[in-house]
Design an enzyme around this catalytic site. Structure first.
Site, PDB file in Angstrom:
ATOM      1  N   CYS A 140       0.812  -1.218   0.000  1.00 38.75           N
ATOM      2  CA  CYS A 140       0.000   0.000   0.000  1.00 38.75           C
ATOM      3  C   CYS A 140       0.849   1.274   0.000  1.00 38.75           C
ATOM      4  CB  CYS A 140      -0.960  -0.012   1.185  1.00 38.75           C
ATOM      5  SG  CYS A 140      -0.194  -0.446   2.771  1.00 38.75           S
ATOM      6  N   HIS A 220      -2.635   5.360   6.500  1.00 41.79           N
ATOM      7  CA  HIS A 220      -1.260   5.858   6.596  1.00 41.79           C
ATOM      8  C   HIS A 220      -1.251   7.337   6.186  1.00 41.79           C
ATOM      9  CE1 HIS A 220       0.076   1.700   6.778  1.00 41.79           C
ATOM     10  NE2 HIS A 220      -0.301   1.454   5.542  1.00 41.79           N
TER      11      HIS A 220
END
Length: 350
Positions: A140, A220
């Protein structure tokens, strides 16, 4: 005829691949490989999704009220393409099984790069994946970095980059992970693996990365500094990124969206399945230009950001489409990518 697809695993990534395959008329989901009769197996049966199981565990499924559609070896033999969405590190064991059937496989970023012929990110190396047998879609954070940096390389050239990654501690369902009340160096040295991983896709990229883990499960956050090969202006960079649906450009001052929690709320309120955000979420108030240096923050939804690349890469592996932009357009339309930015009206898309 649609491409026949198997998905091995139904965790965070696997279940999203399943849903994306079901949306795509070019693909046919033959089934999902399951190894224990958990709630995911029940849900799939309820949705009419064929579940295939190991021969030696079929009785366990039947005793739990789950009637399998067949054995896993039948599933792999029947399909044209396999998505390996098993837990990180399991793919290398599964590869020995896949090789027996000679089917192309898409692996995930939790595996070591050596598992596949190439590591992959659409805007960097789509053409390199055409007709490959084994391809690994990177993780990711690496996907988020590469989308940005490969576009900037194409437009301006990239001299070097720094990525500081503030990582979520766990996915929402992972209640056995931490930290709970700490900021953890991850790893306790520089560089982190993210920059190294990015170079498996883009060997030309001069990048240093560092990471910490914080007590959140939502997303994130990345702070990116890029030294470009030519001077640019902020409006120019935003115009370039605004051409791509996979960038959500957020004016925090105007919209009030200045955090990952508000981003997730936007996705939920907009009706995104599971609140998924497939786009790089660029906070345009943080974009700063000093001659050739670009600074910015972007949010990365770890659960879903790699799903578009997983869809794109199937067209390359199977040789179905050589034009990456036609594939991107198809995938973006399929997943509704770009709809969030239309909602907050911050830029135009092509």
């Amino acid at each position: 005829m649609p491409v026949k697809v198997a998905v091995n695993g139904s965790g965070t990534i696997g279940k999203r691949i399943v849903d994306s395959v079901l949306l795509n008329k070019d693909f046919k989901l033959v089934g999902v490989a399951k190894y224990k009769p958990d709630y995911q197996a029940y849900l799939m049966i309820e949705k009419g999704i064929p579940v295939f199981v190991p021969r030696d565990r079929a009785g366990e499924f039947i005793n739990s009220g789950i009637e399998p559609s067949g054995y896993i070896d039948y599933l792999f033999e029947e399909v044209d393409l396999i998505y390996d969405a098993s837990p990180g590190g399991k793919g290398v064991l599964n590869k020995k099984i896949y090789e027996k059937y000679g089917k192309p496989v898409v692996f995930q970023g939790g595996e070591d790069p050596e598992i596949a012929e190439i590591s992959y990110s659409t805007f960097c190396n789509y053409s390199d994946a055409i007709n490959k047998k084994n391809v690994r879609v990177v993780s990711c954070n690496t996907t988020g970095m590469l989308r940005l940096l490969c576009i900037l390389e194409k437009e301006y050239g990239v001299k070097k980059a720094l990525a500081v990654i503030i990582r979520r501690a766990a996915d929402p369902k992972e209640d056995n992970k931490g930290p709970v009340n700490s900021i953890l160096l991850d790893p306790p040295e520089i560089p982190s693996h993210h920059g190294v991983d990015a170079r498996t896709v883009a060997p030309w990229l001069n990048i240093t990365s560092a990471a910490v883990v914080v007590p959140t499960t939502l997303m994130h956050m990345q702070f990116i500094e890029v030294e470009l090969k030519s001077p640019v202006k902020k409006d120019e960079v935003l115009e370039v990124l605004g051409r791509y649906r996979r960038f959500l450009l957020i004016d925090s001052t105007r919209t009030g969206i200045d955090s990952t929690s508000k981003l997730m709320e936007l996705a939920r309120d907009a009706g995104r399945m599971r609140g998924d955000i497939y786009e790089n979420s660029v906070f345009i108030d943080t974009v700063k230009i000093e001659d050739t240096r670009l600074y910015m923050f972007q949010g990365i939804h770890q659960e879903s950001i790699v799903i578009p690349e997983n869809m794109d890469v199937a067209y390359a592996i199977l040789g179905l489409e050589h034009d990456q932009y036609r594939v991107v357009e198809k995938t973006d339309s399929l997943l509704g990518i770009g709809s969030l930015e239309k909602l907050i009206k911050t830029s135009r898309h092509r």
